[in-house]
Each structure stands twice: as C-alpha cells, then as structure tokens.
Design a protein around this motif. Structure first.
Motif, PDB file in Angstrom:
ATOM      1  N   PRO A 194       0.827  -1.225   0.000  1.00  0.00           N
ATOM      2  CA  PRO A 194       0.000   0.000   0.000  1.00  0.00           C
ATOM      3  C   PRO A 194       0.852   1.261   0.000  1.00  0.00           C
ATOM      4  CG  PRO A 194      -0.785  -1.568   1.644  1.00  0.00           C
ATOM      5  CD  PRO A 194       0.543  -2.092   1.158  1.00  0.00           C
ATOM      6  N   ASN A 195       0.397   2.251  -0.742  1.00  0.00           N
ATOM      7  CA  ASN A 195       1.043   3.559  -0.740  1.00  0.00           C
ATOM      8  C   ASN A 195      -0.013   4.613  -1.058  1.00  0.00           C
ATOM      9  OD1 ASN A 195       0.714   3.603  -3.593  1.00  0.00           O
ATOM     10  ND2 ASN A 195       2.709   2.650  -3.908  1.00  0.00           N
ATOM     11  N   SER A 196       0.410   5.804  -1.445  1.00  0.00           N
ATOM     12  CA  SER A 196      -0.543   6.884  -1.697  1.00  0.00           C
ATOM     13  C   SER A 196      -0.960   6.991  -3.155  1.00  0.00           C
ATOM     14  CB  SER A 196       0.065   8.215  -1.242  1.00  0.00           C
ATOM     15  OG  SER A 196       1.242   8.507  -1.986  1.00  0.00           O
ATOM     16  N   GLN A 200      -3.787   0.057  -5.768  1.00  0.00           N
ATOM     17  CA  GLN A 200      -3.429  -0.573  -4.508  1.00  0.00           C
ATOM     18  C   GLN A 200      -3.355  -2.091  -4.671  1.00  0.00           C
ATOM     19  OE1 GLN A 200      -2.647   1.205  -1.431  1.00  0.00           O
ATOM     20  NE2 GLN A 200      -2.383   2.631  -3.145  1.00  0.00           N
TER      21      GLN A 200
END
Length: 235
Positions: A194-196, A200
């Motif tokens: 997960p990241n921004s 995802q």
C-alpha cells in the motif's frame, strides 16, 4: 519524502551495497501504482548535499554498488554523477547498477562508456513491471509502447516486475517471470504494498504469488524477490 532509509547492504546470491539517491524527479511520473516520484527536489545543490551524505557510507566491501533514485540515472545531478565516478576509483567498485525508464534508453551507451573509464561495468534496469502490454499501458500507464519483449529489452540488462495487482493471475505472473528470464540477465520482483498512489494491492493476487510462485522461484540465482517493500522502501 522524509525518513527514507537511503543506504543498505543486500546479501544473498548477489551481495552488494545499495543507495537511494535523490534527483530532480521522474520525467515520466504517470505510473498509477507509484508514489516514488515524490522523492525529488528541483534544487541540484540540495540533491547533491543529500546524495553526498549517503554516498559517504559506501565502503566498497563487495566492489558492487546499486544506485537507485526516483526515476532514471539521467535525472541525477552532474556533481552526484562525478562523485560516483570518484567512488568507483577510490573504493575499487567494479559493478554499478542503475535504473532507467524506457524513454531514456538512448542515453545508456554513454553511461556505460563513462563508467568503463573508471573500471566499472554498468548494469541498467528497466521497470517493465509486466509483459502484458494492455495491462502495462492501460492500467499501470508505464509509457512503454513496444509490444515485443525482446525489443523492449534491447539495451537493458535487468528488469523490475510488479505483482499483486487486481487483473493479474497466476498464469500471467508466471508468464512474466519466464519471459523476463528469457530476455534479461536478472529480474527484481516487487510485491505491491500500500502507498498513496491510485492503484493498490489485491490481497488475493498477493496470496497467489506468495503461496504458488514464491516457493518455486525464491532460490533462483537470477531473481531477487522483495515481499515486504518495493523500490527500497518507497511504495
């Protein structure tokens, strides 16, 4: 981006030091899975000051150094590149790894020639992520319009593959692994975390890779597999 680990040592089949440097930013910057491009600065002097601190930690222990940044080697400032040349001479580094987007592939021959003068062989890695052209371009937005894997690989030595995304299957991931082994000297497999960024990980696809493919390929001498993070701690 703050609090990034920028120096480490990798053991295993290909022991090496690795540094995460900072440049002016990825010229492409459109990949839907990546927020790595946020690690950048428009100030060359500030980038060099940071990179100099990181490169001071390099010992040359393995004569092998991996250099990554949020984009391609050509987005590092000139002083950083000159310092890398100096390091190769002083620490007797014989092999350097760099990353490069496909759009900058014409700059690779000059890079090889530059570091050959320092006694170092250059290995260049492409973030292809997958050889499924439709998924790569329509979902990941990688900016590699070529369909043929052999032509994609021309001029490069290594590639990144990215697994754990909705739309990937056990069969597609295995195809990517086998195609990568056929076309490149070495593969680096990242399991999506997960990241921004908009895209995802899909836990079901991640599970398929971990339970079905990881046991088969984990000891392959030409594959590095990162299960817990991607791109040296940058999502």
């Amino acid at each position: 981006m703050q609090d990034l680990e920028r120096y480490s040592v990798i053991s295993g089949a290909l022991p090496r030091e690795i540094v995460l440097l900072r440049g002016c930013g990825c010229s492409w910057g459109r990949c839907t899975f990546c927020d790595y491009h946020l690690d950048k600065s428009a100030s060359q002097s500030e980038n060099f000051a940071l990179n100099r601190q990181v490169l001071r930690r390099v010992t040359g222990e393995f004569r092998h150094l991996e250099v990554i940044n949020s984009g391609s080697f050509c987005e590092l400032d000139s002083e950083t590149m000159a310092l890398l040349e100096q390091l190769c001479r002083e620490k007797e580094i014989k092999t350097l790894h760099f990353e490069c987007h496909w759009m900058h592939r014409d700059k690779i021959p000059a890079l090889r020639e530059r570091f050959a003068a320092c006694g170092a062989s250059v290995r260049v890695r492409l973030g292809v992520e997958t050889f499924d052209n439709e998924f790569r371009e329509n979902t990941l937005h990688k900016g590699i319009p070529e369909h043929n894997p052999e032509r994609i690989a021309q001029g490069f030595d290594e590639c990144n593959l990215l697994f754990g995304l909705n739309g990937q299957t056990l069969q597609s991931m295995q195809y990517d692994l086998e195609t990568g082994l056929r076309c490149f000297d070495r593969l680096y497999v990242n399991l999506m975390t997960p990241n921004s960024a908009p895209l995802q990980p899909d836990p079901a696809v991640c599970g398929q890779f971990v339970h079905e493919l990881y046991p088969v390929y984990k000891n392959h001498p030409r594959i590095d597999i990162l299960l817990k993070n991607t791109d040296f701690g940058v999502g």
